[in-house]
Design a protein around this motif. Structure first.
Motif, PDB file in Angstrom:
ATOM      1  N   GLN A 150      26.784 -36.378  15.713  1.00  0.00           N
ATOM      2  CA  GLN A 150      26.052 -37.214  16.670  1.00  0.00           C
ATOM      3  C   GLN A 150      24.706 -36.603  17.055  1.00  0.00           C
ATOM      4  N   PHE A 151      24.214 -35.692  16.218  1.00  0.00           N
ATOM      5  CA  PHE A 151      22.966 -34.991  16.520  1.00  0.00           C
ATOM      6  C   PHE A 151      21.882 -35.394  15.522  1.00  0.00           C
ATOM      7  N   CYS A 152      20.641 -35.536  16.017  1.00  0.00           N
ATOM      8  CA  CYS A 152      19.504 -35.831  15.136  1.00  0.00           C
ATOM      9  C   CYS A 152      18.209 -35.509  15.874  1.00  0.00           C
ATOM     10  N   GLY A 153      17.115 -35.604  15.162  1.00  0.00           N
ATOM     11  CA  GLY A 153      15.794 -35.519  15.778  1.00  0.00           C
ATOM     12  C   GLY A 153      15.297 -36.910  16.097  1.00  0.00           C
ATOM     13  N   ILE A 154      14.571 -37.044  17.207  1.00  0.00           N
ATOM     14  CA  ILE A 154      14.017 -38.340  17.616  1.00  0.00           C
ATOM     15  C   ILE A 154      12.626 -38.065  18.190  1.00  0.00           C
ATOM     16  N   HIS A 155      11.618 -38.143  17.347  1.00  0.00           N
ATOM     17  CA  HIS A 155      10.268 -37.696  17.714  1.00  0.00           C
ATOM     18  C   HIS A 155       9.418 -38.869  18.176  1.00  0.00           C
ATOM     19  N   PHE A 156       9.236 -38.989  19.496  1.00  0.00           N
ATOM     20  CA  PHE A 156       8.333 -39.979  20.080  1.00  0.00           C
ATOM     21  C   PHE A 156       6.903 -39.461  20.001  1.00  0.00           C
ATOM     22  N   PHE A 157       5.955 -40.391  20.001  1.00  0.00           N
ATOM     23  CA  PHE A 157       4.538 -40.021  20.023  1.00  0.00           C
ATOM     24  C   PHE A 157       3.961 -40.353  21.397  1.00  0.00           C
ATOM     25  N   ASN A 158       2.951 -39.620  21.775  1.00  0.00           N
ATOM     26  CA  ASN A 158       2.398 -39.689  23.129  1.00  0.00           C
ATOM     27  C   ASN A 158       1.204 -40.651  23.194  1.00  0.00           C
ATOM     28  N   PRO A 159       1.187 -41.582  24.190  1.00  0.00           N
ATOM     29  CA  PRO A 159       2.194 -41.820  25.231  1.00  0.00           C
ATOM     30  C   PRO A 159       3.330 -42.717  24.727  1.00  0.00           C
ATOM     31  N   PRO A 160       4.576 -42.387  25.078  1.00  0.00           N
ATOM     32  CA  PRO A 160       5.740 -43.071  24.493  1.00  0.00           C
ATOM     33  C   PRO A 160       5.788 -44.574  24.727  1.00  0.00           C
ATOM     34  N   ARG A 161       5.264 -45.058  25.843  1.00  0.00           N
ATOM     35  CA  ARG A 161       5.293 -46.508  26.055  1.00  0.00           C
ATOM     36  C   ARG A 161       4.418 -47.238  25.038  1.00  0.00           C
ATOM     37  N   TYR A 162       3.276 -46.667  24.714  1.00  0.00           N
ATOM     38  CA  TYR A 162       2.266 -47.394  23.957  1.00  0.00           C
ATOM     39  C   TYR A 162       2.255 -47.070  22.465  1.00  0.00           C
ATOM     40  N   MET A 163       2.635 -45.861  22.083  1.00  0.00           N
ATOM     41  CA  MET A 163       2.584 -45.495  20.671  1.00  0.00           C
ATOM     42  C   MET A 163       3.844 -45.998  19.974  1.00  0.00           C
ATOM     43  N   PRO A 164       3.690 -46.792  18.919  1.00  0.00           N
ATOM     44  CA  PRO A 164       4.875 -47.406  18.324  1.00  0.00           C
ATOM     45  C   PRO A 164       5.772 -46.457  17.545  1.00  0.00           C
ATOM     46  N   LEU A 165       5.214 -45.381  16.993  1.00  0.00           N
ATOM     47  CA  LEU A 165       5.988 -44.574  16.052  1.00  0.00           C
ATOM     48  C   LEU A 165       7.071 -43.740  16.732  1.00  0.00           C
ATOM     49  N   VAL A 166       8.264 -43.776  16.150  1.00  0.00           N
ATOM     50  CA  VAL A 166       9.315 -42.799  16.418  1.00  0.00           C
ATOM     51  C   VAL A 166       9.843 -42.342  15.069  1.00  0.00           C
ATOM     52  N   GLU A 167       9.836 -41.037  14.866  1.00  0.00           N
ATOM     53  CA  GLU A 167      10.421 -40.480  13.649  1.00  0.00           C
ATOM     54  C   GLU A 167      11.871 -40.099  13.928  1.00  0.00           C
ATOM     55  N   LEU A 168      12.766 -40.581  13.090  1.00  0.00           N
ATOM     56  CA  LEU A 168      14.180 -40.214  13.172  1.00  0.00           C
ATOM     57  C   LEU A 168      14.472 -39.214  12.072  1.00  0.00           C
ATOM     58  N   ILE A 169      15.033 -38.064  12.457  1.00  0.00           N
ATOM     59  CA  ILE A 169      15.268 -36.997  11.481  1.00  0.00           C
ATOM     60  C   ILE A 169      16.740 -36.604  11.517  1.00  0.00           C
ATOM     61  N   PRO A 170      17.515 -37.018  10.522  1.00  0.00           N
ATOM     62  CA  PRO A 170      18.923 -36.638  10.507  1.00  0.00           C
ATOM     63  C   PRO A 170      19.112 -35.225   9.964  1.00  0.00           C
ATOM     64  N   ILE A 171      20.286 -34.657  10.236  1.00  0.00           N
ATOM     65  CA  ILE A 171      20.725 -33.451   9.537  1.00  0.00           C
ATOM     66  C   ILE A 171      21.772 -33.886   8.527  1.00  0.00           C
ATOM     67  N   ALA A 172      22.238 -32.970   7.724  1.00  0.00           N
ATOM     68  CA  ALA A 172      23.210 -33.330   6.694  1.00  0.00           C
ATOM     69  C   ALA A 172      24.471 -33.916   7.306  1.00  0.00           C
ATOM     70  N   ALA A 173      24.826 -33.458   8.516  1.00  0.00           N
ATOM     71  CA  ALA A 173      26.077 -33.897   9.131  1.00  0.00           C
ATOM     72  C   ALA A 173      25.935 -35.163   9.970  1.00  0.00           C
ATOM     73  N   THR A 174      24.710 -35.657  10.203  1.00  0.00           N
ATOM     74  CA  THR A 174      24.524 -36.827  11.066  1.00  0.00           C
ATOM     75  C   THR A 174      25.262 -38.032  10.505  1.00  0.00           C
ATOM     76  N   ASP A 175      26.015 -38.703  11.360  1.00  0.00           N
ATOM     77  CA  ASP A 175      26.756 -39.901  10.948  1.00  0.00           C
ATOM     78  C   ASP A 175      25.771 -41.013  10.570  1.00  0.00           C
ATOM     79  N   ALA A 176      25.884 -41.537   9.357  1.00  0.00           N
ATOM     80  CA  ALA A 176      24.912 -42.522   8.859  1.00  0.00           C
ATOM     81  C   ALA A 176      24.940 -43.798   9.681  1.00  0.00           C
ATOM     82  N   ALA A 177      26.128 -44.262  10.059  1.00  0.00           N
ATOM     83  CA  ALA A 177      26.234 -45.498  10.840  1.00  0.00           C
ATOM     84  C   ALA A 177      25.629 -45.307  12.223  1.00  0.00           C
ATOM     85  N   LEU A 178      25.809 -44.113  12.797  1.00  0.00           N
ATOM     86  CA  LEU A 178      25.219 -43.833  14.105  1.00  0.00           C
ATOM     87  C   LEU A 178      23.697 -43.885  14.011  1.00  0.00           C
ATOM     88  N   LEU A 179      23.138 -43.311  12.937  1.00  0.00           N
ATOM     89  CA  LEU A 179      21.687 -43.298  12.781  1.00  0.00           C
ATOM     90  C   LEU A 179      21.150 -44.714  12.607  1.00  0.00           C
TER      91      LEU A 179
END
Length: 793
Positions: free
Chosen positions: A141-170
């Motif tokens: 249930q762990f991953c990276g979730i990289h918001f860009f600044n400022p979070p309200r206005y910047m559309p990009l979020v990078e999702l970074i899984p690890i090898a163990a991250t559940d695919a359905a959860l991601l």
């Protein structure tokens, strides 16, 4: 796939990013617990309390409406960790120090709810390394979730899984972020700085290198690297100040420490002048001094030759400016590369080196070229990503130019371009975008959430969007439909420049509604942002100069008829609003049967800025709202409800979000507010269908509206007298505001008199035309047309 439900979020860390991520979750009606260290003095939650108070002062505002702040609770690690058990998503957003993060993980892990997602908002640290701080049974249930600044206005979020991250959860998290927070997702590999920062920071490094190599000034470079090349106005060095010079240096340090074998590693260093600025605390915008600083009204820039600040100025060589105006990208790049002036050489060099870097690292850092291009658009505000720019300029020709520069030592690295570059004619095609890791074209994500995006952001060369079947069109609007959605729901799109409302738009809307009443079940007004910027001032200004006031009165009457036709159409008309809906555009929105807003919708009746009042039915709609509210209140007095509307119109107030638009009365409580603008057309079509299926009927024209009359006008004037005496408004401001009060109060009639809607329309039209005849309003219109800015005369 089961739907991910997130009822409450915890954010760990009340710094700039953590606090604003919490604010944006609250914008989305998700309650948040915001944690930080216990305060050393005063209340234990003092650190978070200070962060929340600071956010209320920021502009642009992290909170979409002031009342959102109440949904963020303050907490601290000392006494409140047990409350993490209430949360379905926990986002860690503390400082970018691995040891600090791992220490915090050990403290919070025992308190996490079973099944809760734990994500780190790191901008570049290894997610696999961070995962070692979590118990083994929680890593799925762990991953990276990289918001860009400022979070309200910047559309990009990078999702970074690890090898163990559940695919359905991601997948569930991606869908939730997309729809509920309005984010644009890139799945990133667990490489230093991920995708956007990896390319974006290298782009800054290339600018730094070639700025120094060619002896250019910082403000000169910002003139070259802003809108002229499809980048934000803040360009390069202003952007560095906004991001924070210390943050930039931290990211550079991460690259230097983690990428020793990168062919460009020799450039991953901080210039001495930048180190000196940081050493003396000049960190950019947050310290009010960095590469730029403001002295009184003067903007100053650091000049390395002077070793001091000077007034910011600079200019682009006219020959270079002309090259940048060329429509043909291939010709543009060829001329830049051939021109001897340092500015031209600088521009070719920064593009060449970014192209080179992206090609070499595509297989390492991204699943496909599409991910790099969209990450740079969404995270850095580029109009086109690097691969799109390269492909538009002629893939093979540019590749040969880069190869030649590498061979002659002109590029920042001697590493050759990968072989695949010369085996292809580009990286984007209708079938997908190139993946260097898989040596194949990869299609877009097939997650169900993306079926809601009828017109997603496309990259150059990708399969074109379905533009639907045209049912009818004129010079101002297009009536069409998408058979794959609901062929009985029409879409009418304003096609004029900036979607300004002139005669052709009004004629088109009237005809489209008439056709919809005969042939369709419902109608959606939609076009990409802006929704509409109001009346066509060019037409109005020309008619004023010609003294054609009878023509103008007829034009205003048609505007009112168009608004009333929208409201009383025999099929539901739904307004799908994104971006600016100003003046007449706002009035069309107010008259729709229903509104589907994108959160970032900026709605307002701004006519006062050009010396006018709303006369397309906007004043009448506020009078109707006051009448309706007064009927429910003891005593039935309408003026308390007129007062707020008067201030809104007189001050030309623009809502800074869809939530504020509803609060100000431009929308209704039952309207839909979507956080992802790419979903509003999909939702609006379905809303129109639901209304049609529910035996919807248009509102009846009200023959008996209670108005505030003379007493209401006089009360409004009292406020104006005080403002005029205090020097806050001019004599013409007074006249315009009194005209607004007259329209809102139903004219010079007895207080609490009952009048018809048509009566109020005639009052607002008469006031509007009288203002048009005044010299000062005509001056305001002319000034707005010439400068794009309001005139206070």
């Amino acid at each position: 796939m089961s739907r991910l439900i997130i009822r409450k979020v915890a954010v760990l860390g009340a710094g700039v990013m953590g606090a604003q991520i919490a604010a944006h979750c609250a914008n989305a009606d998700v309650p948040v617990i915001l944690f930080d260290l216990p305060a050393k003095e005063g209340p234990a939650n003092g650190v978070v309390d200070k962060a929340l108070a600071g956010m209320k002062k920021l502009d642009p505002a992290p909170f979409a409406a002031k009342d959102r702040a109440q949904y963020v609770e303050a907490a601290n690690y000392g006494s409140d960790l047990a409350r993490l058990g209430e949360c379905d998503l926990v986002i860690e957003a503390i400082a970018e120090k691995m040891e600090w993060k791992l220490d915090l993980y050990a403290k919070v892990a025992p308190h996490l709810k079973a099944g809760a997602i734990f994500a780190s908002n790191t901008s570049g640290l290894s997610i696999e390394a961070l995962a070692t701080g979590m118990p083994a049974d929680r890593r799925s249930q762990f991953c990276g979730i990289h918001f860009f600044n400022p979070p309200r206005y910047m559309p990009l979020v990078e999702l970074i899984p690890i090898a163990a991250t559940d695919a359905a959860l991601l997948d569930g998290l991606e869908a939730w972020l997309t729809t509920h927070l309005g984010k644009s997702i890139v799945r990133a590999k667990d490489t230093p700085n991920f995708v956007a920062n990896r390319v974006g920071v290298f782009s800054i490094l290339a600018v730094l290198h070639h700025t120094a190599r060619l002896g250019l000034a910082f403000d000169e470079v910002d003139l070259l690297t802003g809108p002229r090349i499809g980048r934000p106005k803040s360009a390069t060095f202003r952007t560095a100040d906004v991001v924070g010079l210390d943050t930039l240096v931290h990211v550079l340090g991460t690259m230097q420490a983690t990428l020793p074998d990168d062919p460009w590693c020799a450039h991953f260093r901080t210039p001495e002048w930048l180190q000196a600025l940081i050493a003396k605390g000049a960190l950019g915008q947050k310290t009010k001094c960095g590469i730029y600083r403001k002295q009184g009204r003067q903007i100053q820039v650091l000049d390395l030759h002077l070793q001091d600040y000077r007034e910011s100025g600079g200019e682009v060589l006219p020959e270079v400016a002309e090259i940048l105006k060329l429509k043909n990208p291939a010709e543009k790049f060829a001329q830049l590369a051939a021109h001897p002036h340092p500015q031209a050489q600088f521009l070719w060099s920064i593009f060449r080196d970014v192209f080179h870097y992206c090609a070499v690292h595509l297989g390492d850092i991204a699943d496909s070229a599409r991910d790099i291009d969209l990450a740079m658009r969404w995270g850095f505000g580029w109009a086109q990503g690097p691969f799109e720019t390269w492909q538009a300029a002629g893939w093979r020709a540019v590749a040969e130019m880069i190869r030649d520069d590498i061979a002659h030592g002109r590029a920042m690295s001697a590493v050759p371009l990968p072989a695949w570059v010369f085996e292809r004619d580009g990286v984007h095609a209708p079938a997908g975008s190139y993946s260097a890791a898989e040596d194949s074209l990869k299609p877009r994500s097939a997650l169900p959430v993306y079926q809601r995006q009828l017109y997603p952001d496309r990259v150059l060369g990708e399969a074109p969007d379905d533009r639907g079947e045209t049912l009818w069109e004129n010079a101002g609007v297009r009536l069409w439909r998408r058979a794959d959605q609901d062929a009985r729901i029409g879409i009418v799109s304003i096609t004029s420049k900036m979607h300004a409302v002139g005669e052709e738009v009004m004629d088109g809307l009237l005809e489209a509604i008439a056709r919809a009443e005969t042939d369709l079940d419902g109608l959606v007004i939609w076009q990409p942002a802006p929704f509409a910027v109001g009346a066509n001032l060019q037409q109005v200004g020309e008619a004023c100069r010609a003294g054609q006031f009878e023509l103008l009165e007829r034009m205003v009457a048609k505007f009112q008829r168009t608004s009333m036709t929208i409201k009383h159409a025999q099929v539901p008309v739904v307004a799908a609003v994104q971006g600016m809906a100003l003046g007449g555009g706002c009035e069309f929105v107010m008259h729709a049967a229903h509104r589907v807003f994108a959160l970032e919708s900026y709605v307002g009746l701004v006519e006062a800025g050009v010396g006018l009042i709303p006369a397309g039915g906007g004043s009448k709609e506020f009078a109707l709202q006051a009448h309706t509210l007064a009927q429910r209140a003891a005593g039935g007095d309408v003026f308390p409800y007129i007062q707020n509307a008067f201030q809104t119109i007189a001050m030309a107030t623009v809502a800074k979000s869809a939530q504020e638009a509803v609060q100000l009365g431009f929308g209704r409580t039952g309207d839909d507010i979507l956080f992802n603008a790419n979903e509003i057309l999909y939702a609006a079509i379905r809303r129109a269908r639901a209304l049609a299926e529910s035996a919807w009927r248009p509102a009846l024209v009200n023959p008996a509206v209670t108005v505030a009359g003379r007493n209401g006008i006089a009360t409004c004037e009292m406020m104006l007298v005080n403002m005029a005496e205090g020097g806050f408004i001019s004599a013409h401001d007074y006249r315009v505001a009194k005209a607004a009060a007259t329209a809102l109060c139903g004219g010079e009639v007895d207080t609490n008199r009952r009048v018809s809607e048509q009566w109020i329309l005639e009052v607002e039209r008469a006031q509007f035309v009288e203002l048009l005849k005044t010299e000062k309003t005509q001056q305001r219109i002319a000034h707005m047309l010439e400068t794009g800015k309001p005139l206070r005369n």
